[in-house]
Design a protein around this motif. Sequence first.
Motif, PDB file in Angstrom:
ATOM      1  N   VAL A 130      53.917  33.882  34.843  1.00 58.09           N
ATOM      2  CA  VAL A 130      52.851  34.231  33.910  1.00 58.09           C
ATOM      3  C   VAL A 130      52.486  32.966  33.154  1.00 58.09           C
ATOM      4  CG1 VAL A 130      52.229  35.626  31.905  1.00 58.09           C
ATOM      5  CG2 VAL A 130      53.649  36.608  33.694  1.00 58.09           C
ATOM      6  N   ARG A 131      51.225  32.588  33.189  1.00 61.33           N
ATOM      7  CA  ARG A 131      50.776  31.331  32.578  1.00 61.33           C
ATOM      8  C   ARG A 131      50.207  31.514  31.191  1.00 61.33           C
ATOM      9  NH1 ARG A 131      52.426  26.682  35.179  1.00 61.33           N
ATOM     10  NH2 ARG A 131      52.708  27.217  37.352  1.00 61.33           N
ATOM     11  N   ASP A 132      49.614  32.633  30.950  1.00 57.17           N
ATOM     12  CA  ASP A 132      48.922  32.792  29.675  1.00 57.17           C
ATOM     13  C   ASP A 132      48.710  34.281  29.428  1.00 57.17           C
ATOM     14  OD1 ASP A 132      47.637  32.143  27.381  1.00 57.17           O
ATOM     15  OD2 ASP A 132      45.974  31.068  28.309  1.00 57.17           O
ATOM     16  N   LEU A 133      48.540  34.615  28.174  1.00 61.88           N
ATOM     17  CA  LEU A 133      48.194  35.982  27.810  1.00 61.88           C
ATOM     18  C   LEU A 133      46.913  35.908  26.997  1.00 61.88           C
ATOM     19  CD1 LEU A 133      51.754  37.082  26.714  1.00 61.88           C
ATOM     20  CD2 LEU A 133      50.555  37.872  28.714  1.00 61.88           C
ATOM     21  N   VAL A 134      45.954  36.680  27.353  1.00 68.44           N
ATOM     22  CA  VAL A 134      44.656  36.645  26.677  1.00 68.44           C
ATOM     23  C   VAL A 134      44.471  37.948  25.907  1.00 68.44           C
ATOM     24  CG1 VAL A 134      42.165  36.480  26.992  1.00 68.44           C
ATOM     25  CG2 VAL A 134      43.695  35.218  28.511  1.00 68.44           C
ATOM     26  N   LEU A 165      40.177  43.377  25.109  1.00 66.62           N
ATOM     27  CA  LEU A 165      40.576  42.835  26.412  1.00 66.62           C
ATOM     28  C   LEU A 165      41.993  42.292  26.315  1.00 66.62           C
ATOM     29  CD1 LEU A 165      39.871  41.583  29.283  1.00 66.62           C
ATOM     30  CD2 LEU A 165      39.393  39.513  27.995  1.00 66.62           C
ATOM     31  N   LEU A 166      42.835  42.758  27.198  1.00 68.64           N
ATOM     32  CA  LEU A 166      44.170  42.175  27.349  1.00 68.64           C
ATOM     33  C   LEU A 166      44.283  41.702  28.792  1.00 68.64           C
ATOM     34  CD1 LEU A 166      46.779  44.577  25.695  1.00 68.64           C
ATOM     35  CD2 LEU A 166      45.610  42.643  24.695  1.00 68.64           C
ATOM     36  N   ALA A 167      44.726  40.493  28.978  1.00 59.98           N
ATOM     37  CA  ALA A 167      44.841  39.990  30.346  1.00 59.98           C
ATOM     38  C   ALA A 167      46.042  39.075  30.462  1.00 59.98           C
ATOM     39  CB  ALA A 167      43.569  39.254  30.753  1.00 59.98           C
ATOM     40  N   LEU A 168      46.677  39.139  31.619  1.00 63.36           N
ATOM     41  CA  LEU A 168      47.755  38.213  31.946  1.00 63.36           C
ATOM     42  C   LEU A 168      47.231  37.230  32.977  1.00 63.36           C
ATOM     43  CD1 LEU A 168      49.603  41.138  31.707  1.00 63.36           C
ATOM     44  CD2 LEU A 168      51.309  39.438  32.162  1.00 63.36           C
ATOM     45  N   VAL A 169      47.443  35.975  32.715  1.00 65.13           N
ATOM     46  CA  VAL A 169      47.037  34.946  33.668  1.00 65.13           C
ATOM     47  C   VAL A 169      48.291  34.526  34.428  1.00 65.13           C
ATOM     48  CG1 VAL A 169      45.968  32.700  33.945  1.00 65.13           C
ATOM     49  CG2 VAL A 169      45.251  34.204  32.075  1.00 65.13           C
ATOM     50  N   MET A 170      48.244  34.668  35.759  1.00 67.33           N
ATOM     51  CA  MET A 170      49.429  34.403  36.579  1.00 67.33           C
ATOM     52  C   MET A 170      49.104  33.376  37.647  1.00 67.33           C
ATOM     53  SD  MET A 170      50.396  38.289  37.582  1.00 67.33           S
ATOM     54  CE  MET A 170      48.735  38.835  37.863  1.00 67.33           C
ATOM     55  N   ASP A 171      50.149  32.877  38.247  1.00 67.73           N
ATOM     56  CA  ASP A 171      49.956  32.064  39.442  1.00 67.73           C
ATOM     57  C   ASP A 171      49.327  32.927  40.525  1.00 67.73           C
ATOM     58  OD1 ASP A 171      50.985  29.845  38.312  1.00 67.73           O
ATOM     59  OD2 ASP A 171      52.964  29.972  39.257  1.00 67.73           O
ATOM     60  N   LEU A 172      48.405  32.325  41.237  1.00 67.41           N
ATOM     61  CA  LEU A 172      47.761  33.036  42.345  1.00 67.41           C
ATOM     62  C   LEU A 172      48.661  32.934  43.582  1.00 67.41           C
ATOM     63  CD1 LEU A 172      45.114  34.450  43.334  1.00 67.41           C
ATOM     64  CD2 LEU A 172      44.389  32.190  44.110  1.00 67.41           C
ATOM     65  N   VAL A 173      48.987  34.066  44.154  1.00 68.52           N
ATOM     66  CA  VAL A 173      49.826  34.073  45.355  1.00 68.52           C
ATOM     67  C   VAL A 173      48.939  34.303  46.572  1.00 68.52           C
ATOM     68  CG1 VAL A 173      51.759  35.163  46.525  1.00 68.52           C
ATOM     69  CG2 VAL A 173      51.773  34.962  44.042  1.00 68.52           C
ATOM     70  N   ASP A 174      49.027  33.404  47.485  1.00 72.41           N
ATOM     71  CA  ASP A 174      48.189  33.502  48.681  1.00 72.41           C
ATOM     72  C   ASP A 174      48.967  34.261  49.753  1.00 72.41           C
ATOM     73  OD1 ASP A 174      46.214  33.216  50.467  1.00 72.41           O
ATOM     74  OD2 ASP A 174      46.654  31.142  50.991  1.00 72.41           O
ATOM     75  N   HIS A 232      58.054  33.927  51.450  1.00 75.56           N
ATOM     76  CA  HIS A 232      58.757  33.668  50.199  1.00 75.56           C
ATOM     77  C   HIS A 232      58.404  34.808  49.234  1.00 75.56           C
ATOM     78  CE1 HIS A 232      60.657  31.235  47.121  1.00 75.56           C
ATOM     79  NE2 HIS A 232      59.669  31.584  46.330  1.00 75.56           N
ATOM     80  N   PRO A 233      59.356  35.714  48.984  1.00 71.63           N
ATOM     81  CA  PRO A 233      59.025  36.843  48.107  1.00 71.63           C
ATOM     82  C   PRO A 233      58.954  36.438  46.639  1.00 71.63           C
ATOM     83  CG  PRO A 233      61.323  36.972  48.796  1.00 71.63           C
ATOM     84  CD  PRO A 233      60.732  35.780  49.500  1.00 71.63           C
ATOM     85  N   LEU A 234      57.986  36.989  45.946  1.00 72.11           N
ATOM     86  CA  LEU A 234      57.805  36.711  44.521  1.00 72.11           C
ATOM     87  C   LEU A 234      57.593  38.033  43.796  1.00 72.11           C
ATOM     88  CD1 LEU A 234      55.383  33.851  45.267  1.00 72.11           C
ATOM     89  CD2 LEU A 234      57.260  33.504  43.674  1.00 72.11           C
ATOM     90  N   LEU A 235      58.473  38.309  42.873  1.00 73.08           N
ATOM     91  CA  LEU A 235      58.386  39.557  42.115  1.00 73.08           C
ATOM     92  C   LEU A 235      57.320  39.409  41.038  1.00 73.08           C
ATOM     93  CD1 LEU A 235      59.583  42.340  41.824  1.00 73.08           C
ATOM     94  CD2 LEU A 235      61.491  41.353  40.576  1.00 73.08           C
ATOM     95  N   THR A 236      56.481  40.413  40.929  1.00 70.54           N
ATOM     96  CA  THR A 236      55.404  40.338  39.929  1.00 70.54           C
ATOM     97  C   THR A 236      55.388  41.589  39.073  1.00 70.54           C
ATOM     98  OG1 THR A 236      53.054  39.870  39.616  1.00 70.54           O
ATOM     99  CG2 THR A 236      53.616  41.348  41.415  1.00 70.54           C
ATOM    100  N   ASP A 237      54.445  41.633  38.173  1.00 74.38           N
ATOM    101  CA  ASP A 237      54.266  42.759  37.246  1.00 74.38           C
ATOM    102  C   ASP A 237      55.419  42.883  36.259  1.00 74.38           C
ATOM    103  OD1 ASP A 237      51.780  43.685  37.535  1.00 74.38           O
ATOM    104  OD2 ASP A 237      52.288  45.542  38.560  1.00 74.38           O
ATOM    105  N   PHE A 238      56.089  41.802  35.983  1.00 73.12           N
ATOM    106  CA  PHE A 238      57.125  41.838  34.948  1.00 73.12           C
ATOM    107  C   PHE A 238      56.463  42.142  33.612  1.00 73.12           C
ATOM    108  CE2 PHE A 238      60.277  39.786  37.586  1.00 73.12           C
ATOM    109  CZ  PHE A 238      61.419  40.392  37.110  1.00 73.12           C
ATOM    110  N   GLY A 239      57.093  43.000  32.894  1.00 70.43           N
ATOM    111  CA  GLY A 239      56.617  43.253  31.541  1.00 70.43           C
ATOM    112  C   GLY A 239      55.498  44.269  31.472  1.00 70.43           C
ATOM    113  N   ILE A 240      54.886  44.601  32.607  1.00 70.03           N
ATOM    114  CA  ILE A 240      53.770  45.537  32.543  1.00 70.03           C
ATOM    115  C   ILE A 240      54.263  46.932  32.172  1.00 70.03           C
ATOM    116  CG2 ILE A 240      51.937  46.647  33.851  1.00 70.03           C
ATOM    117  CD1 ILE A 240      51.348  43.799  33.228  1.00 70.03           C
TER     118      ILE A 240
END
Length: 645
Positions: A79-83, A88-97, A159-167
């Motif tokens: 998670v890079r940033d919280l807006v 508006l609430l938004a989480l800015v994350m690394d983009l996973v391709d 390469h697995p990456l767990l997301t949605d932490f904290g949601i």
Amino acid sequence: MRPVGSKYLLDETLGRGATGTVWRGVVREDVQVPGCPPGQRVAIKVLREELAADPDVVMRFLRERSLLLRLTHPNIVRVRDLVVEGELLALVMDLVDGPDLARYLRANGPFSPIAGALLMAQVADALAASHADGIVHRDLKPANVMLASTVVDGVERMHPLLTDFGIARLADSPGVTRTHEFVGTPAYVAPESAEGRPQTSAVDVYGAGIMLYELVTGRQPFQGDSALAVLQAHLAQEPQRPSTMPEPLWTVIERCLRKDPAQRPGATSLAHALRVVAAGVGVHASPAAVDEALAVGALLLPDPQPTAVPGSVPPLPPATVPGALAPGFMVPGTAPGAEDHTQVLPPTSGQYDPAAATAVMGTQPPPPQGAPDRTRVMPPAAVPPPPPAGPPQEEAPHPWQTQLRAARDRNQQTQVGYFGPEDYEDLPQPQVAPQPYQAGQGGPAGPGGHGGQGHRPGQGAPGGRPGGQQPGGYRQAPPPPGYAQRPPVAPPPYQAGQAGQGGNVGQGGQRGQGGRPQPPGGYRQAPGGYGQSQGGYPPPPAPTPVPRRAEPPAPQYREAPPQRREEPPAPARREPGPAREPRPRSRNRMYIPGLGCFKGCLMVLLVLAVAGVALWNFTPLPHYWDNVVGWFDSARDWANSLFGK
Ligand SMILES: Nc1ncnc2c1ncn2[C@@H]1O[C@H](COP(=O)(O)OP(=O)(O)OP(=O)(O)O)[C@@H](O)[C@H]1O
């Protein structure tokens, strides 16, 4: 591109979930974001307006900012940033391709036991790191594991990456969830969460057990016709070992799925155990590795200090029926202590001020006062009047119900639900359902080890699913600086690199003899993969450059009945109460994500105008109109002559 906050631009939608919409975005060229160079592509999860309108969620968002930003691990989407701006609430994350694991499973079918164990070991690593940081995920499921592709030694690997932490934690605001509701996805929800008991990090380990089972069998261990029935199965049923499951792996899964959270292993020991299992179930495993895998139960140590989920509800009276819900349970507002937790969604904290400075929760100062507001992704909601004083009234419809309706067409969504004893009475008595694909299945396992134990119905013949690992082995990305605080985990034996060519260890612990001969490199024919799926995934819909399997899928997986789509839990029946206050509705009646009401209305007017012009020019309407005008003139002349004018 549409601006969001003062630093980001939204590009296109990547997907929608129950808690929000994920966009592909980019850091604006004219701003500085620590750790994110201008122009960097990011993923931005814009939380749904029901969440964003809840002051409690906003407060939690702000409070947990540093926690979420600090959570860095090679297997966690950063998670890079919280807006936070207006509503508006938004989480800015690394983009996973890459796809998420749920989509990958749907497209490619289950993993081999070795590949599944190694993949889940990395997910367990991520859990161990987050638990050590005091964060419990609470919504572990394949849809929340992104699969990036990395190239190691010229070979593409997943390469697995767990997301949605904290949601889930953000969503678990008193204003959003009420007493005895759970946040999660029914198929992966731990019994204590379903029952509303206090939750700890053990709920994530339970979710990991469900995922592991699903990864290697293609189905979930607890199923039912409805979300309620699935929850009930978590409470009352014992998981059944599929005949194709290697014994050491089953030991791990069974321990993760214990009803008593104290009997589940901690995430750290789970990760270690899974690597031991992966090293010991291949046909080329050394006798010592096989023995170690068979003794894996001793490695599954409980977490000495499980991380508690803050605010999880106090224990309820014990259930009278094993696995049943306690009397009066899950009826909002009636359970003991319910009034301590049940709240009506509080009014929003004020009108949205378009001239207000953008509040971006980064280290950068907010833009100067009077700077143009660039974020209007979600228009502000009306401020409802304060609730009248007096006797407690029945609560307004739960905001999550709106979300559930919106998410109804998606399978396995994160859900919030509650149910009462009357719902439980409707259910059939708990019973252990036979495994669908056990029907008609073959006899006892042949000497072919794991490979011969039932992948082909009616035989124990050699030639089952080969596992094995790649020469050179699978390597983990080095941990980042600072991550070393975590308890050390023994380096997995597969790093030494094993040539894998055959089936897995059989149930009796004997090494499989009959695995289908495979080219060096394991189950996939492509060089470099390990197990079934670790050699790179085909980015859907493009076809994979390498054939995924050396043989068609085992028949019973094809014959297994299709997974049912999960319906969201039915709203709880409530006692008839006094008439409800009409729920204050958002002004945003015509919500087009990113467009807003104003532009939506303009669009409607434009469509009407174009339709009018087309009608006038391409139909005999002008002719009829002239006739009508002529008749009107004649009538007027006749009237004038009649009255002598
Ligand atoms: N960091 C990311 N990079 C790229 N794509 C992402 C990222 N995070 C999520 N996505 C994509 O966005 C989609 C929606 O994500 P989201 O987390 O909202 O869905 P979900 O987990 O299915 O929903 P929910 O958890 O709310 O039930 C996912 O299908 C995923 O593929």
